[in-house]
Design a protein around this motif. Structure first.
Motif, short mmCIF file in Angstrom:
data_model
loop_
_atom_site.label_atom_id
_atom_site.label_comp_id
_atom_site.label_asym_id
_atom_site.label_seq_id
_atom_site.Cartn_x
_atom_site.Cartn_y
_atom_site.Cartn_z
N VAL A 106 30.42 -30.78 -19.22
CA VAL A 106 29.81 -29.46 -19.14
C VAL A 106 30.69 -28.43 -19.82
O VAL A 106 31.90 -28.62 -19.99
CB VAL A 106 29.56 -29.04 -17.67
N SER A 107 30.03 -27.34 -20.21
CA SER A 107 30.76 -26.21 -20.77
C SER A 107 31.11 -25.27 -19.61
O SER A 107 30.23 -24.80 -18.90
CB SER A 107 29.89 -25.49 -21.80
N VAL A 108 32.39 -25.01 -19.44
CA VAL A 108 32.87 -24.18 -18.34
C VAL A 108 33.21 -22.79 -18.89
O VAL A 108 34.01 -22.67 -19.83
CB VAL A 108 34.10 -24.80 -17.66
N VAL A 109 32.61 -21.78 -18.31
CA VAL A 109 32.90 -20.40 -18.68
C VAL A 109 33.69 -19.79 -17.53
O VAL A 109 33.22 -19.78 -16.38
CB VAL A 109 31.62 -19.60 -18.95
N LEU A 110 34.89 -19.31 -17.81
CA LEU A 110 35.75 -18.69 -16.81
C LEU A 110 35.84 -17.20 -17.10
O LEU A 110 36.23 -16.80 -18.19
CB LEU A 110 37.14 -19.32 -16.83
N LYS A 111 35.42 -16.43 -16.10
CA LYS A 111 35.51 -14.97 -16.25
C LYS A 111 36.56 -14.45 -15.30
O LYS A 111 36.52 -14.69 -14.09
CB LYS A 111 34.15 -14.33 -15.95
N THR A 112 37.49 -13.71 -15.85
CA THR A 112 38.54 -13.10 -15.05
C THR A 112 38.82 -11.72 -15.62
O THR A 112 39.19 -11.58 -16.80
CB THR A 112 39.82 -13.97 -15.04
N GLY A 113 38.65 -10.74 -14.79
CA GLY A 113 38.82 -9.37 -15.26
C GLY A 113 37.87 -9.09 -16.40
O GLY A 113 36.67 -9.32 -16.33
N GLY A 114 38.44 -8.63 -17.52
CA GLY A 114 37.61 -8.37 -18.69
C GLY A 114 37.61 -9.50 -19.68
O GLY A 114 37.08 -9.37 -20.79
N LEU A 115 38.22 -10.63 -19.30
CA LEU A 115 38.33 -11.76 -20.21
C LEU A 115 37.30 -12.84 -19.89
O LEU A 115 36.96 -13.06 -18.73
CB LEU A 115 39.75 -12.36 -20.14
N THR A 116 36.86 -13.51 -20.95
CA THR A 116 35.98 -14.66 -20.79
C THR A 116 36.58 -15.82 -21.55
O THR A 116 36.80 -15.74 -22.77
CB THR A 116 34.56 -14.36 -21.32
N LEU A 117 36.86 -16.90 -20.82
CA LEU A 117 37.45 -18.09 -21.42
C LEU A 117 36.47 -19.25 -21.30
O LEU A 117 35.66 -19.30 -20.38
CB LEU A 117 38.76 -18.44 -20.71
N THR A 118 36.57 -20.19 -22.22
CA THR A 118 35.71 -21.37 -22.16
C THR A 118 36.56 -22.62 -22.19
O THR A 118 37.66 -22.65 -22.77
CB THR A 118 34.73 -21.41 -23.34
N ALA A 119 36.04 -23.65 -21.53
CA ALA A 119 36.75 -24.93 -21.48
C ALA A 119 35.72 -26.04 -21.31
O ALA A 119 34.53 -25.79 -21.08
CB ALA A 119 37.76 -24.94 -20.34
N ILE A 120 36.20 -27.26 -21.41
CA ILE A 120 35.35 -28.43 -21.21
C ILE A 120 35.68 -29.03 -19.85
O ILE A 120 36.86 -29.18 -19.49
CB ILE A 120 35.55 -29.47 -22.32
#
Length: 323
Positions: A262-276
């Protein structure tokens, strides 16, 4: 003397032809007759009736019908009006057809449906399923009534499931031809049905669906009338073509399968990160599942947001005020 004799011999055959020429203009009975009016005249029945042609002698059959008149009756009535020596050529009876315009059920139904729906303040012409009584399925009107059709006094009796209405057809002279008609009418409701046989687990698209109208009395609890509520849902059991789709037949589709990448979207504060990541369980839209980051091997709590997509919200850090 010889010349006179030759001249006489030439004229003799011509003289023999004269009676035949006169015979061709003699009154002659017609075997088949079509009339437009309510009366049948001698001219309708007999070719070469001359000054007697406009004399009415019989009533025409009903509109669109054919009647049979014995030749002897025609000869007798013609003689009574002074028309004699009518050649019958062996005709024993004459077929008389009353010409008409036929207004068919297919022509009437769209306008009739609209008139009944307007009279009953229903949502539209499809709101009633109409069946015209057989006696009025094809209505004959005079050929002069060649104008547009319309309906008036259209009434639907809901508890009896019946209707009556007046068909109006404009005549050439500007007057109206009117006919009463009756039939059955029941209120209908829209419902979503399967456009084809559907297997369990099918995720529905618009091509899988069909909107049909059924008698309102046949509508059951849970039946759906809006395709937008169905598209994207998963079928919980097999459905046959034409079967009404109910809410109990559907469920949210599984968007993430256990073990899937799956594609994992991590949101923290004003940042958006993606991972597998790798899903640890099945998940439907909005479901909370566990996902393992394939790089760090860390297990995260995530929410399913789409096909093989999840969202991870980083926890907020709450800083207490110093006293």
């Amino acid at each position: 003397m010889t010349m006179i004799r030759l001249f006489f011999l030439v004229l003799l055959p011509l003289a023999l032809l004269v009676p035949k020429a006169f015979a061709q203009s003699a009154p002659m009975l017609k075997p088949v007759v079509t009339v437009a009016g309510d009366l049948v005249t001698l001219g309708d029945l007999i070719a070469g009736a001359g000054t007697k042609a406009e004399i009415a002698v019989f009533r025409a059959p009903d509109l669109g019908q054919t009647g049979i008149v014995p030749a002897d009756d025609i000869i007798a009535v013609a003689a009574a009006h002074g028309l004699v020596d009518v050649e019958t050529s062996g005709i024993g009876k004459v077929a008389v057809k009353h010409a008409s315009r036929i207004v068919t059920a297919d022509e009437m139904l769209p306008l009739l449906s609209q008139a009944l729906a307007d009279g009953a303040a229903l949502e539209g012409p499809d709101a009633l399923a109409i069946e015209i009584d057989p006696a009025f399925a094809n209505i004959h009107v005079p050929v002069e009534a060649d104008g547009a059709i319309r309906f008036a006094d259209a009434f639907w009796t809901e508890n009896q499931g019946r209707f009556d209405a007046t068909l109006i057809v404009r005549r050439i002279d500007g007057t109206d031809e009117r006919r009463q008609l009756t039939g059955k009418a029941v209120e209908t409701a829209a419902m979503i049905t399967a456009a084809r046989a559907l297997e369990r687990g099918t995720v529905l698209t618009s091509n899988d669906l069909r909107i049909e109208r059924k008698p309102k009395a046949a509508v059951r609890d849970g039946q759906i009338d809006d395709a937008m509520l169905v598209v994207g849902m998963e079928v919980r059991r097999a459905l046959r073509e034409g079967q009404a789709i109910r809410t109990g037949d559907l469920s949210e589709p599984v968007l993430v399968k256990s073990g899937a990448t799956v594609s994992v979207v991590l949101k923290t504060g004003g940042l958006t990160l993606t991972a597998i990541g790798q899903a640890m369980s099945d998940g439907k839209n909005g479901a909370a599942i566990q996902v393992m980051n394939t790089q760090s091997k860390r297990v995260l709590q995530a929410v399913v947001t789409g096909p093989d997509q999840v969202l991870v919200q980083a926890p907020r850090t709450i800083v207490s005020a110093q006293k």
